[in-house]
Design a protein around this motif. Sequence first.
Motif, short mmCIF file in Angstrom:
data_model
loop_
_atom_site.label_atom_id
_atom_site.label_comp_id
_atom_site.label_asym_id
_atom_site.label_seq_id
_atom_site.Cartn_x
_atom_site.Cartn_y
_atom_site.Cartn_z
N ASN A 3 -100.35 -96.56 69.90
CA ASN A 3 -99.53 -95.90 68.89
C ASN A 3 -98.70 -96.91 68.11
OD1 ASN A 3 -97.35 -96.53 70.59
ND2 ASN A 3 -97.45 -94.55 71.61
N ILE A 4 -97.90 -96.41 67.20
CA ILE A 4 -97.10 -97.29 66.34
C ILE A 4 -96.11 -98.11 67.16
CG2 ILE A 4 -95.34 -97.33 64.53
CD1 ILE A 4 -98.13 -96.98 63.48
N GLU A 5 -95.55 -97.52 68.21
CA GLU A 5 -94.62 -98.28 69.06
C GLU A 5 -95.31 -99.49 69.68
OE1 GLU A 5 -94.84 -94.96 69.07
OE2 GLU A 5 -92.88 -94.56 68.16
N ASP A 6 -96.58 -99.32 70.08
CA ASP A 6 -97.34 -100.45 70.63
C ASP A 6 -97.51 -101.55 69.59
OD1 ASP A 6 -97.74 -99.25 73.13
OD2 ASP A 6 -99.50 -98.18 72.44
N SER A 7 -97.88 -101.16 68.37
CA SER A 7 -98.10 -102.17 67.33
C SER A 7 -96.80 -102.88 66.97
CB SER A 7 -98.74 -101.54 66.08
OG SER A 7 -97.87 -100.60 65.48
N GLU A 8 -95.70 -102.15 66.94
CA GLU A 8 -94.41 -102.78 66.64
C GLU A 8 -94.06 -103.84 67.69
OE1 GLU A 8 -91.60 -99.62 66.43
OE2 GLU A 8 -92.16 -99.02 64.40
N GLU A 9 -94.26 -103.50 68.97
CA GLU A 9 -93.92 -104.43 70.04
C GLU A 9 -94.83 -105.66 70.05
OE1 GLU A 9 -91.37 -104.62 72.25
OE2 GLU A 9 -90.54 -103.03 71.00
N ILE A 10 -96.12 -105.44 69.83
CA ILE A 10 -97.05 -106.57 69.85
C ILE A 10 -96.81 -107.48 68.64
CG2 ILE A 10 -99.49 -107.23 69.63
CD1 ILE A 10 -100.19 -104.92 71.43
N LEU A 11 -96.56 -106.90 67.48
CA LEU A 11 -96.25 -107.73 66.30
C LEU A 11 -94.97 -108.54 66.53
CD1 LEU A 11 -98.53 -106.11 64.99
CD2 LEU A 11 -97.09 -105.80 62.98
N ARG A 12 -94.00 -107.93 67.22
CA ARG A 12 -92.77 -108.66 67.53
C ARG A 12 -93.06 -109.81 68.49
NH1 ARG A 12 -88.66 -108.36 71.48
NH2 ARG A 12 -86.62 -109.02 70.69
N ALA A 13 -93.90 -109.56 69.50
CA ALA A 13 -94.26 -110.63 70.44
C ALA A 13 -94.98 -111.77 69.74
CB ALA A 13 -95.15 -110.05 71.55
N ILE A 14 -95.84 -111.44 68.78
CA ILE A 14 -96.56 -112.48 68.03
C ILE A 14 -95.58 -113.29 67.18
CG2 ILE A 14 -98.29 -112.88 66.23
CD1 ILE A 14 -99.78 -110.41 67.32
N ARG A 15 -94.61 -112.61 66.56
CA ARG A 15 -93.61 -113.33 65.75
C ARG A 15 -92.77 -114.27 66.60
NH1 ARG A 15 -92.93 -108.22 63.29
NH2 ARG A 15 -91.03 -107.85 64.52
N LEU A 16 -92.56 -113.93 67.87
CA LEU A 16 -91.78 -114.76 68.77
C LEU A 16 -92.58 -115.91 69.37
CD1 LEU A 16 -89.77 -111.99 70.68
CD2 LEU A 16 -88.89 -113.57 68.94
N THR A 17 -93.86 -115.99 69.02
CA THR A 17 -94.75 -117.01 69.57
C THR A 17 -94.96 -118.12 68.55
OG1 THR A 17 -95.90 -115.26 70.80
CG2 THR A 17 -97.02 -117.40 70.62
N PRO A 18 -94.83 -119.40 68.94
CA PRO A 18 -95.13 -120.50 68.01
C PRO A 18 -96.53 -120.36 67.42
CG PRO A 18 -94.10 -121.34 70.01
CD PRO A 18 -94.37 -119.89 70.25
#
Length: 280
Positions: A66-81
């Motif tokens: 769901n959208i909550e999943d995509s929000e969290e994964i996109l945030r994790a990717i942004r926090l990754t070099p």
Amino acid sequence: MNFWDIFWIIFILSSISPIVRQRVIEAERFRLIQTLERKRGSRVITLIHRQETMNLFGIPIARYINIEDSEEILRAIRLTPEDMPIDLILHTPGGLVLAAEQIAHALKNHKGKVTVFVPHYAMSGGTFIALAADEIIMDENAVLGPVDPQLGEYPAASILNAINRKGADKVEDKTLILGDVAEKAIRQVKESVFELLKDKMPEEKAKEIAEILSTGTWTHDYPITVEEAQKLGLPVKVGLPKEIYALMNLYPQSPGSRPSVQYIPVPYQPYKGGANNKKS
């Protein structure tokens, strides 16, 4: 200490026990994730969907992307070099197309290597996400699935097939509208799959795979095995790290009134002197 004192102590301990247990499980999950990250030099992200049960009524609730999943994964990717590898552990029946596409395109745009691990299954939107990876590593018995779009309870490809067989002049306007939407949905998904694959293989091969996966070649729940995925030309390998199996054990299905599968949960060795029951 009287009866009511004992009663309230038991009541408080019973209330706190599930919370404490959940915190212990979460701590063990983070420990395994950190172990895997140090071992592989990567950022580990999990997308694991299990059927959960409401505490009060015991009603099973299926979980999907769901959208909550995509929000969290996109945030994790942004926090990754940008140049750090990402390992995504994927266990899902699929879900919302928009969320799956957001996750897939974010993974595709990440400059570091992206590896998707599939311990059991990644169907529909899960497969769409896996297609964004540079490498898909699966258990030898794990499966992927087609990504053909569904309109309500019907596959888009089947709606078009029904209209073509019956003739456009013999169906209702509502069915024709559904057919128009179905045609657009298939085209959009096919183009999206092609975009995910075109940089990993020759364009003709990418178009072929996109056509097979998105146009209703199989039923939507068809299991694409490791061997079949490799024959299609997908970058699939076998061999999950042991930490992933241990991590999956920390996402148990909610227990019902009676377990449907039981076994002694320890590795076995052949019994000495026992019968040799190898397949002939």
